[in-house]
Design an enzyme around this catalytic site. Structure first.
Site, PDB file in Angstrom:
ATOM      1  N   HIS A 155      -5.897   2.089  -0.305  1.00 38.99           N
ATOM      2  CA  HIS A 155      -5.879   1.542   1.183  1.00 38.99           C
ATOM      3  C   HIS A 155      -5.443   3.463   1.532  1.00 38.99           C
ATOM      4  CE1 HIS A 155      -5.025  -0.807   4.461  1.00 38.99           C
ATOM      5  NE2 HIS A 155      -5.317  -1.416   3.288  1.00 38.99           N
ATOM      6  N   TYR A 212       0.883  -1.369   0.027  1.00 36.73           N
ATOM      7  CA  TYR A 212      -0.083   0.144  -0.158  1.00 36.73           C
ATOM      8  C   TYR A 212       0.964   1.676  -0.236  1.00 36.73           C
ATOM      9  CZ  TYR A 212      -3.426  -3.557   1.233  1.00 36.73           C
ATOM     10  OH  TYR A 212      -4.106  -4.874   1.504  1.00 36.73           O
TER      11      TYR A 212
HETATM   12 MG    MG Z   1      -8.753  -2.793   1.218  1.00 35.30          MG
END
Ligand code: MG
Length: 401
Positions: free
Chosen positions: A209, A159
């Site tokens: 995210h 992320y």
């Molecule tokens: Mg997710």
């Protein structure tokens, strides 16, 4: 009328067989040998959930009629007066899923039968491809395709991407740093590379995210439209959902949202406004199967599909619950699937299997999954100060992980 079957005891099993700390609730009943299992996994704050179940919910539940799932859910939510937080929601989920499991066992039917029966034989799943450069992501994606997956989530560098060449101020503290601009540029290059290398047919998914500022999120959703994602996930944070309206005005990139929501009504403006396309509910985080069914039915009335959260910090019991909802829901969209190593199948007999991109149930009554407590005890939970959520921008500012 026969005397009701009642809750005799509530036990909470903590185990960490494959990275995540898992919380499994076992509700024992007045009928010898009859019990149910539920997922209460909040891996980052597992001791708080454990205490909520054992010290608060257990005494509240002992002696109650196991058939009254809806009433027990509603009363458990308000009994502590303060409500809608992840600790209590997960604790209640463990109880709720276990009561559904018991109801299925009493009816001698798999749970999807009690929901109204199957709409499909298996649930299409997506896997997680990743790597540190576009070539590695292609290799990872092709390994999923070779196993029959047709829906694949793609991330590069985890992320927030890879923050190379970042300039930090003197004295910057430790943390999980990332750079929003570099993340956006790198991922647009990744999607272009993927479409060139693997073609148009594979369905690509991506999870932002919540790492972008709202206006950056609008721009990113617009920029990725050309790559025809199956969905873009959490492009906005729950705090910023009003911005979905801006996204809808500039592109048709399908939006998946909601793993961090605490209450089913957080979806109300997004569903009524047709501002998202997939309900990303983390079933235990919102309190179990009971609220999941309410949310699924609500989305169905508006043409919005389900995509229950299914990472490694959903326990095998939670994945079984996801699957029963998937098989039933007329508006099923897709199921996230993290995969588990074989030793986890030994600890949790009945853990669903994926073949050729579909997840299949067994035909056992209830959730169709059990736990071998002796084996689970061989993987005790370990305490840890979590690092990946100590997220920072290049100048050190703490931000959402
Ligand atoms: Mg997710």
């Amino acid at each position: 009328m026969a005397a009701p079957v009642t809750v005799r005891d509530v036990q909470t099993i903590l185990t960490q067989p494959a990275g995540s700390r898992l919380i499994i609730v076992k509700v024992l009943t007045s009928e010898p040998g009859l019990y149910g299992l539920g997922c209460a996994t909040f891996t980052q704050r597992f001791r708080a959930v454990y205490t909520a179940i054992q010290e608060h919910l257990r005494p509240f539940l002992i002696g109650r009629d196991v058939d009254r799932i809806e009433e027990i859910w509603q009363m458990s939510m308000v009994n502590g007066y303060w409500r809608n937080g992840p600790v209590l929601n997960n604790a209640i989920s463990g109880i709720d899923q276990a009561l559904w499991d018991i109801k299925g066992k009493r009816a001698n039917m798999p749970l999807y039968q009690l929901f109204g029966g199957k709409c499909r034989e298996g649930a299409a799943v997506y896997g997680h491809a990743g790597g540190s450069c576009p070539e590695e992501v292609v290799d990872s994606l092709r390994r999923f395709q070779a196993q029959g997956y047709r829906f694949i989530r793609v991330q590069m560098g985890g992320y927030g991407g890879i923050a190379s060449g970042m300039v930090k101020p003197d004295g910057a503290p430790d943390g999980a740093y990332f750079d929003r601009g570099q993340y956006r540029r790198d991922h647009l290059r990744l999607f272009a590379h993927l479409r060139r290398e693997v073609g148009d047919e594979v369905e690509l998914l991506h999870d932002v995210h919540e790492r972008l500022q709202p206006i950056e999120a609008v721009g990113f959703a617009k920029d990725v439209e050309q790559f025809r994602l199956f969905f873009l996930e959490d492009v906005l944070a729950p705090e910023d959902i009003e911005w979905f309206r801006n996204i809808r005005q500039v592109c048709t990139t399908p939006q998946a949202m909601g793993e961090l929501f605490n209450h089913p009504r957080e979806w109300t403006p997004l569903v009524e406004g047709r501002l998202i396309d997939f309900l990303r509910m983390h079933v235990s985080q919102m309190g179990g199967i009971t609220p999941a069914r309410h949310v699924a039915a609500f989305g169905n009335l508006y043409g919005i599909r389900t995509a229950w959260h299914g990472p490694g910090d959903t326990s095998p019991v939670g994945h079984a619950a996801n699957l029963h909802l998937d098989l039933w829901a007329p508006n099923f969209g897709i199921q996230e699937w993290c995969g588990f190593p074989e030793h986890v199948y030994e600890i949790f007999p009945g853990l669903p299997r994926v073949r050729n991109g579909y997840m299949y149930p067994n035909d056992l009554p209830g959730l169709g999954i059990d736990v071998n407590e002796e084996l689970a005890a061989r993987y005790p939970v370990e305490d840890e100060i979590i690092g990946w959520t100590q997220t920072r921008l290049p100048d050190g500012t703490p931000v959402r992980p």
